[in-house]
Design an enzyme around this catalytic site. Structure first.
Site, short mmCIF file in Angstrom:
data_model
loop_
_atom_site.label_atom_id
_atom_site.label_comp_id
_atom_site.label_asym_id
_atom_site.label_seq_id
_atom_site.Cartn_x
_atom_site.Cartn_y
_atom_site.Cartn_z
N SER A 1 0.82 -1.21 0.00
CA SER A 1 0.00 0.00 0.00
C SER A 1 0.85 1.26 0.00
O SER A 1 1.61 1.46 -0.93
CB SER A 1 -1.04 0.03 1.11
OG SER A 1 -2.07 0.92 0.69
N HIS B 1 2.75 14.87 5.17
CA HIS B 1 2.51 16.27 4.81
C HIS B 1 2.92 17.12 6.01
O HIS B 1 2.48 16.84 7.13
CB HIS B 1 1.04 16.50 4.46
CG HIS B 1 0.52 15.48 3.49
ND1 HIS B 1 0.78 15.55 2.15
CD2 HIS B 1 -0.19 14.35 3.70
CE1 HIS B 1 0.21 14.50 1.55
NE2 HIS B 1 -0.38 13.76 2.48
N CYS C 1 -1.65 -3.73 3.77
CA CYS C 1 -2.48 -4.93 3.73
C CYS C 1 -1.85 -6.00 4.60
O CYS C 1 -0.65 -5.98 4.85
CB CYS C 1 -2.60 -5.46 2.30
SG CYS C 1 -3.33 -4.28 1.16
#
Length: 126
Positions: A63, A68, A83
């Site tokens: 994944s 940020h 996952c």
């Protein structure tokens, strides 16, 4: 591979603002967190904003990990989604420590399940 997974969302406050504007530091920190969990990195992209701030994503075979930053607010948001049944506690603690966060909210969401769930959260730091 199973469709079930874990999505960790981190809101890290009161971080070291110099780290939050250091693109190389942030990319290496995120890569280390993924590699230490034996995850396969497929792609990494980080962008430096002017006058400040960084956004980045590491695409994993299982994944992704995204970050940020808002250095002017000493704030970072991170998403770590994988996952499978991998436990991410050590990676979460590593990321928070490396960011020098004094306070972090960590949310854990099960993904790929077909039943209602309670979103678990905890506060780290103090």
């Amino acid at each position: 591979m199973t469709k079930e997974g874990k999505h960790i969302i981190i809101d890290a406050f009161e971080c070291d603002s110099t780290h939050l504007n250091d693109i190389k530091f942030l990319e290496e920190m995120c890569k280390k967190a993924a590699l230490d969990a034996d995850m396969e990195i497929l792609y990494s992209y980080f962008h430096q904003f002017e006058p400040h701030g960084v956004t980045g994503v590491i695409v994993l075979s299982t994944s992704h990990l995204s970050i940020h930053t808002w250095p002017e607010e000493k704030y970072v948001s991170l998403d770590f989604y994988t996952c499978g049944t991998l436990e991410l506690t050590a990676q979460v603690e590593y990321l928070i420590k490396e960011l020098s966060s004094k306070r972090a909210l960590v949310y854990s969401i099960s993904r790929g399940v077909s039943y209602p769930q309670l979103i678990q959260s905890e506060e780290l730091g103090g």
